[in-house]
Design an enzyme around this catalytic site. Structure first.
Site, short mmCIF file in Angstrom:
data_model
loop_
_atom_site.label_atom_id
_atom_site.label_comp_id
_atom_site.label_asym_id
_atom_site.label_seq_id
_atom_site.Cartn_x
_atom_site.Cartn_y
_atom_site.Cartn_z
CG HIS A 59 -5.18 -15.31 -36.86
ND1 HIS A 59 -3.87 -15.69 -37.05
CD2 HIS A 59 -5.13 -14.17 -36.11
CE1 HIS A 59 -3.07 -14.82 -36.44
NE2 HIS A 59 -3.81 -13.87 -35.86
CD GLU A 60 -8.20 -11.38 -36.25
OE1 GLU A 60 -8.09 -10.98 -35.08
OE2 GLU A 60 -7.32 -11.23 -37.10
CG HIS A 63 -5.89 -13.23 -31.46
ND1 HIS A 63 -4.68 -13.51 -30.92
CD2 HIS A 63 -5.64 -12.87 -32.75
CE1 HIS A 63 -3.73 -13.32 -31.83
NE2 HIS A 63 -4.29 -12.94 -32.96
CG ASP A 164 -0.83 -11.92 -33.61
OD1 ASP A 164 -1.53 -11.04 -33.08
OD2 ASP A 164 -1.29 -12.80 -34.36
ZN LIG Z 1 -3.25 -12.35 -34.63
#
Ligand SMILES: [Zn+2]
Length: 276
Positions: A59-60, A63, A164
């Site tokens: 997930h990171e 980004h 987010d």
């Molecule tokens: Zn996030």
């Protein structure tokens, strides 16, 4: 406090680090697994933890790689018991860029969930509280992981700034109003929702870790708003000085004395993932 961490390895130049408090979580999870079913229970619990946090890292990275595409430096991803945190050297102020960088994280979770759905199908249950509902097989494991990824993606989209969802809300507002005011409204909505979440977590679910998590988010939102407000004031001050004392012909431009733009000095984007 964020310095109490140790380095694991680098992923395409991004340092992956683990906060010291993560060891407490690891010990807790291992002990709980052990009490449940001895060595197999311990192995199952630790494997779940490792796989779950691998999804947090992915997930990171969603980004981080999107941010890099916009020229933002990403020195480190830090894992903590409450989730992960990608550190950016700045956050773009263009709403479109902030939106894409932010949405990329939850998008990774939904891609993982879709891939798992195509392989193992939907879980038999959507219960999150009893792991017994998932058979201790590879299929059960994959279905639990599918469930977690949907949960992680949706949870992060709650508009509680600076999660987010709150950042996406700020980016949308920033298309209609100045950046500082957009941050103010996003942070205000975030704080109201965080207080509501703390109340519901304590009074209804007795989920104290969730309450701690939202308290952390509450203060992180306020801190980020204040930091941006301070930078705006500083920048206005420097702009005034530049207007009063413009550079003379032949002189080096005074602009070199201006500190880095406000957007270069923002706190890191913070990712929170509930694990209770
Ligand atoms: Zn996030």
């Amino acid at each position: 406090m964020l310095r109490w961490s140790f380095r694991l390895f680098k992923i395409r130049g991004i340092q992956l680090s683990v906060h010291g408090s993560f060891l407490i979580l690891l010990a807790y999870v291992a002990l709980e697994g052990w009490q449940l079913d001895g060595w197999p229970g311990l192995g199952w619990s630790v494997a779940l933890l490792v796989v779950f946090f691998t999804c947090v890292v992915l997930h990171e990275l969603g980004h981080s790689f999107t941010a890099r595409a916009f020229g933002v430096g990403v020195p480190r991803i830090l894992l903590m018991p409450i989730g992960g945190m990608a550190e950016f050297d700045r956050m773009p102020r263009r709403p479109r860029e902030e939106f894409l960088i932010t949405i990329a994280g939850p998008a990774v979770n939904f891609v993982i969930a879709t891939a798992l759905f195509l392989i193992v199908g939907l879980p038999r249950t959507w219960s999150f509280w009893t792991l017994d509902d998932y058979p201790a097989t590879a299929r059960g494991f994959a279905q639990l992981l599918l469930h977690w990824n949907i949960w992680m993606g949706c949870f992060n989209l709650i508009p509680v700034f600076p999660m987010d969802g709150g950042r996406i809300f700020r980016a949308l507002l920033a298309t209609m109003m100045p950046y500082l005011r957009a941050t103010f409204w996003a942070a205000t909505l975030g704080k109201v929702l965080a207080i509501a979440a703390i109340g519901i977590a304590i009074l209804h679910y007795q989920a104290y870790l969730t309450a701690v998590l939202f308290s952390f988010i509450f203060f992180a939102g306020e801190a980020e708003y204040r930091a941006i407000r301070r930078h705006e004031i500083e920048d206005a001050h420097w702009r005034e000085i530049l207007t009063r004392f413009p550079a003379q012909a032949g002189e080096p431009p005074i602009i070199s004395a201006v500190p880095p733009a406000a957007e270069n000095r923002q706190p890191p984007i913070i990712e929170i993932h509930e694990i209770e």
